[in-house]
Design an enzyme around this catalytic site. Sequence first.
Site, short mmCIF file in Angstrom:
data_model
loop_
_atom_site.label_atom_id
_atom_site.label_comp_id
_atom_site.label_asym_id
_atom_site.label_seq_id
_atom_site.Cartn_x
_atom_site.Cartn_y
_atom_site.Cartn_z
N LYS A 228 -0.45 -5.76 -4.68
CA LYS A 228 -1.33 -5.31 -3.60
C LYS A 228 -0.91 -3.94 -3.12
CE LYS A 228 1.58 -7.67 -0.30
NZ LYS A 228 2.06 -6.46 0.37
N ASP B 179 6.68 -10.34 -1.14
CA ASP B 179 7.37 -9.04 -1.22
C ASP B 179 8.90 -9.10 -1.18
OD1 ASP B 179 4.71 -8.32 -1.11
OD2 ASP B 179 4.89 -6.97 0.60
N ASP C 162 4.38 -5.65 -3.31
CA ASP C 162 3.81 -4.44 -2.76
C ASP C 162 3.88 -3.43 -3.92
OD1 ASP C 162 2.82 -3.61 -0.20
OD2 ASP C 162 4.62 -2.41 0.15
N CYS D 193 3.76 -7.94 6.16
CA CYS D 193 3.07 -8.62 5.06
C CYS D 193 3.02 -10.14 5.22
CB CYS D 193 3.68 -8.18 3.74
SG CYS D 193 3.34 -6.42 3.44
N HIS E 110 8.03 3.67 -0.68
CA HIS E 110 8.59 2.38 -1.09
C HIS E 110 7.69 1.72 -2.13
CE1 HIS E 110 5.65 1.32 2.01
NE2 HIS E 110 5.56 0.14 1.41
N HIS F 191 1.21 7.42 -1.95
CA HIS F 191 0.32 6.46 -1.27
C HIS F 191 0.09 6.87 0.18
CE1 HIS F 191 -0.85 2.47 0.49
NE2 HIS F 191 -1.55 2.46 -0.63
C1 VGL Z 1 5.58 -4.18 4.06
C2 VGL Z 1 5.60 -2.29 5.33
C3 VGL Z 1 5.01 -1.58 4.30
C4 VGL Z 1 5.92 -5.64 3.96
C5 VGL Z 1 4.99 -3.50 3.03
O1 VGL Z 1 6.12 -6.14 2.82
O2 VGL Z 1 5.99 -6.29 5.01
N1 VGL Z 1 5.86 -3.58 5.19
N2 VGL Z 1 4.71 -2.20 3.16
ZN ZN Z 2 3.94 -1.11 1.51
#
Ligand code: VGL
Ligand code: ZN
Length: 239
Positions: A140, A42, A80, A185, A115, A86
């Site tokens: 994902k 990510d 992500d 993540c 996001h 969502h």
């Molecule tokens: C993430 C919060 C929400 C991450 C993704 O990439 O760690 N954190 N979505």
């Molecule tokens: Zn996320």
Amino acid sequence: MLNRRQILAALGTTALATLAPSALLAAAPIKPDDASALLVIDVQNCFLPGGSLAVKEGEQVVPVINRIAKAFSNVVMTQDWHTPGHVSFASVHSGKKPFETIDLPYGKQVLWPDHCVQGTDGASLSKDLSIPQAELIIRKGFHKDVDSYSAFLEADGKTSTGLAAYLKSRQIKRVFVAGLATDFCVAWTALDARKAGFEVYVVEDACRGIDTQGSLAKAWADMAKAGVKRIQSADIASA
Ligand code: VGL
Ligand code: ZN
């Protein structure tokens, strides 16, 4: 001050023998082989400075990841990749603010600012990543009602992304995890990689955390308990 010779003399040969080699010699660098894969988690604009869920110092992971990636013949990146509206977005739950939690059918969910919406600039990988040999990008979190921090399993604990099967069919045994965010993540990916039977290393200085409500300390504790190895980028032999 004692000098090195005096310290060694004072320790005596018995103590020396007990200490060597782990305490006295630096550990040998880890050399990624063909059964190793780097998972770059990510590293997307939303998590970088100016992004909607910017991780503190997130941009600092990019040069570290670019450097260690040179030692890997196998690199997988993740994105992500959420639908608009969502379920993990605070904006869709009336009266809720980012970083509050709610109970969903699959468990507790932290709510986030919107996001990484599919196809937006925020969801793009950082333009500063330089890993031309990366062979797969796993997306994902694309089911509207289920989050997915992990690159292996969605937050319902049962829907697979296919990554474990991919890595296994490529004869990968060891995964090295880097990216954003350490406590979400990265940690969930590392824990699921252990559950799937991989040897797992998290490269600490190639990650940065969000750290909400003690999440960073908890993530490291959970990873240690699961047998995830915490290493630094300098522990990896350069290519
Ligand atoms: C993430 C919060 C929400 C991450 C993704 O990439 O760690 N954190 N979505
Ligand atoms: Zn996320």
